[in-house]
Motif scaffolding. Structure first.
Motif, PDB file in Angstrom:
ATOM      1  N   PHE A  88      25.575  20.276  58.343  1.00  0.00           N
ATOM      2  CA  PHE A  88      25.191  19.874  59.757  1.00  0.00           C
ATOM      3  C   PHE A  88      25.431  20.914  60.802  1.00  0.00           C
ATOM      4  O   PHE A  88      26.317  21.603  60.680  1.00  0.00           O
ATOM      5  CB  PHE A  88      25.900  18.480  60.092  1.00  0.00           C
ATOM      6  CG  PHE A  88      25.453  17.553  59.210  1.00  0.00           C
ATOM      7  CD1 PHE A  88      24.430  16.600  59.449  1.00  0.00           C
ATOM      8  CD2 PHE A  88      26.615  16.940  58.563  1.00  0.00           C
ATOM      9  CE1 PHE A  88      24.103  15.864  58.784  1.00  0.00           C
ATOM     10  CE2 PHE A  88      26.186  15.776  57.476  1.00  0.00           C
ATOM     11  CZ  PHE A  88      25.179  15.161  57.931  1.00  0.00           C
ATOM     12  N   PRO A  90      25.805  20.632  64.476  1.00  0.00           N
ATOM     13  CA  PRO A  90      26.282  19.353  65.863  1.00  0.00           C
ATOM     14  C   PRO A  90      25.759  20.116  67.018  1.00  0.00           C
ATOM     15  O   PRO A  90      26.140  21.550  67.393  1.00  0.00           O
ATOM     16  CB  PRO A  90      27.710  19.173  65.607  1.00  0.00           C
ATOM     17  CG  PRO A  90      28.341  20.038  65.023  1.00  0.00           C
ATOM     18  CD  PRO A  90      27.155  20.782  64.183  1.00  0.00           C
ATOM     19  N   TYR A 111      23.776  15.154  68.666  1.00  0.00           N
ATOM     20  CA  TYR A 111      22.923  14.975  67.682  1.00  0.00           C
ATOM     21  C   TYR A 111      23.380  16.168  66.617  1.00  0.00           C
ATOM     22  O   TYR A 111      23.711  17.171  67.019  1.00  0.00           O
ATOM     23  CB  TYR A 111      21.475  15.123  67.795  1.00  0.00           C
ATOM     24  CG  TYR A 111      20.687  14.967  66.752  1.00  0.00           C
ATOM     25  CD1 TYR A 111      20.199  13.595  66.435  1.00  0.00           C
ATOM     26  CD2 TYR A 111      20.011  15.991  66.031  1.00  0.00           C
ATOM     27  CE1 TYR A 111      19.370  13.511  65.313  1.00  0.00           C
ATOM     28  CE2 TYR A 111      19.303  15.844  64.950  1.00  0.00           C
ATOM     29  CZ  TYR A 111      18.734  14.370  64.695  1.00  0.00           C
ATOM     30  OH  TYR A 111      18.082  14.533  63.503  1.00  0.00           O
ATOM     31  N   ALA A 112      23.437  15.708  65.363  1.00  0.00           N
ATOM     32  CA  ALA A 112      23.945  16.633  64.123  1.00  0.00           C
ATOM     33  C   ALA A 112      22.471  17.205  63.438  1.00  0.00           C
ATOM     34  O   ALA A 112      21.731  16.037  62.810  1.00  0.00           O
ATOM     35  CB  ALA A 112      24.989  16.051  63.242  1.00  0.00           C
ATOM     36  N   GLY A 121      19.731  14.626  59.420  1.00  0.00           N
ATOM     37  CA  GLY A 121      20.632  14.709  60.572  1.00  0.00           C
ATOM     38  C   GLY A 121      20.837  13.238  61.240  1.00  0.00           C
ATOM     39  O   GLY A 121      20.299  12.296  60.485  1.00  0.00           O
ATOM     40  N   PHE A 124      25.701  12.194  66.253  1.00  0.00           N
ATOM     41  CA  PHE A 124      26.801  12.853  65.934  1.00  0.00           C
ATOM     42  C   PHE A 124      28.002  12.367  67.102  1.00  0.00           C
ATOM     43  O   PHE A 124      27.519  12.366  68.114  1.00  0.00           O
ATOM     44  CB  PHE A 124      26.815  14.227  66.148  1.00  0.00           C
ATOM     45  CG  PHE A 124      28.081  15.137  66.118  1.00  0.00           C
ATOM     46  CD1 PHE A 124      28.511  15.337  64.690  1.00  0.00           C
ATOM     47  CD2 PHE A 124      28.425  15.560  67.173  1.00  0.00           C
ATOM     48  CE1 PHE A 124      29.866  16.171  64.771  1.00  0.00           C
ATOM     49  CE2 PHE A 124      29.721  16.441  67.346  1.00  0.00           C
ATOM     50  CZ  PHE A 124      30.291  16.471  66.034  1.00  0.00           C
ATOM     51  N   THR A 144      34.971  12.915  62.326  1.00  0.00           N
ATOM     52  CA  THR A 144      33.729  13.661  62.425  1.00  0.00           C
ATOM     53  C   THR A 144      32.662  12.693  61.698  1.00  0.00           C
ATOM     54  O   THR A 144      32.899  12.099  60.665  1.00  0.00           O
ATOM     55  CB  THR A 144      33.532  14.840  61.906  1.00  0.00           C
ATOM     56  OG1 THR A 144      34.478  15.727  62.482  1.00  0.00           O
ATOM     57  CG2 THR A 144      32.306  15.392  62.062  1.00  0.00           C
ATOM     58  N   VAL A 146      28.247  11.255  61.516  1.00  0.00           N
ATOM     59  CA  VAL A 146      27.049  11.514  61.520  1.00  0.00           C
ATOM     60  C   VAL A 146      26.259  10.239  61.046  1.00  0.00           C
ATOM     61  O   VAL A 146      26.566   9.833  59.908  1.00  0.00           O
ATOM     62  CB  VAL A 146      26.486  12.669  60.924  1.00  0.00           C
ATOM     63  CG1 VAL A 146      24.650  12.935  61.197  1.00  0.00           C
ATOM     64  CG2 VAL A 146      27.214  13.829  61.301  1.00  0.00           C
ATOM     65  N   THR A 151      26.649   5.952  57.507  1.00  0.00           N
ATOM     66  CA  THR A 151      27.585   6.838  58.068  1.00  0.00           C
ATOM     67  C   THR A 151      28.178   7.849  57.193  1.00  0.00           C
ATOM     68  O   THR A 151      28.888   7.656  56.430  1.00  0.00           O
ATOM     69  CB  THR A 151      28.755   5.853  58.753  1.00  0.00           C
ATOM     70  OG1 THR A 151      28.173   5.362  59.902  1.00  0.00           O
ATOM     71  CG2 THR A 151      29.518   6.935  59.751  1.00  0.00           C
TER      72      THR A 151
END
Length: 163
Positions: A88, A90, A111-112, A121, A124, A144, A146, A151
């Motif tokens: 990813f 971010p 957003y990732a 994606g 985030f 962290t 996403v 998830t």
């Protein structure tokens, strides 16, 4: 997907062209982590690069942007099922609150962008708690995540250097 790249470019341009205030800073560093929850079923650990640019809003508050790169290494299960690495980038807003000089907490959110094939994606977010080891070195822990039809989450430890 094209819109996501345009947003990322706009944030980078904003990050490097904005007029610096008294306490603006760039932080860059590394993080490592262990996938938690469902992510632990197909990934063994992660490594990442972190980049932040913050402006001093007040004595106790910084706001800015955050980006980086996250690579969660795929795992091979006992039945020989192999999972690919999950990657990813971010693109996020960032807030830090400083109750003391050494201690801080905050969140990155945005957003990732999924880098590897088949990775769409998603949303985030990354709550962070940090400690200034020296005037230009920070140790932090974070969660962290996403989200996109589930998830993908990692518990991380990182080190950032102030420039």
């Amino acid at each position: 997907m094209k819109r996501t790249y345009l947003i990322a470019i706009a944030l980078f341009v904003l990050m490097f062209s904005a007029k610096a205030q008294d306490r603006s800073n760039i932080k860059a560093g590394f993080s490592g982590g262990i996938p938690v929850g469902d992510a632990a079923d197909f990934s063994s650990f992660s490594l990442g690069l972190d980049f932040n640019y913050h402006w001093g809003v007040s004595e106790l508050l910084d706001a800015g942007v955050a980006t980086g790169f996250i690579n969660a290494f795929g795992e091979t299960l006992e039945n020989q099922t192999e999972f690919e690495d999950i990657q990813f980038i971010p693109v996020a807003g960032s807030v830090r609150i400083y109750p003391t000089y050494h201690f801080k907490f905050g969140v990155d959110g945005g957003y990732a962008v999924g880098v590897n094939e088949g990775n769409d994606g998603g949303l985030f977010y990354r709550p962070v708690v940090g400690y200034n080891i020296t005037g230009n070195t920070e140790l932090n822990v974070s969660y962290t995540a996403v989200e996109n039809d589930g998830t993908f989450a990692i518990a991380t430890v990182g080190i950032l250097f102030l420039f």
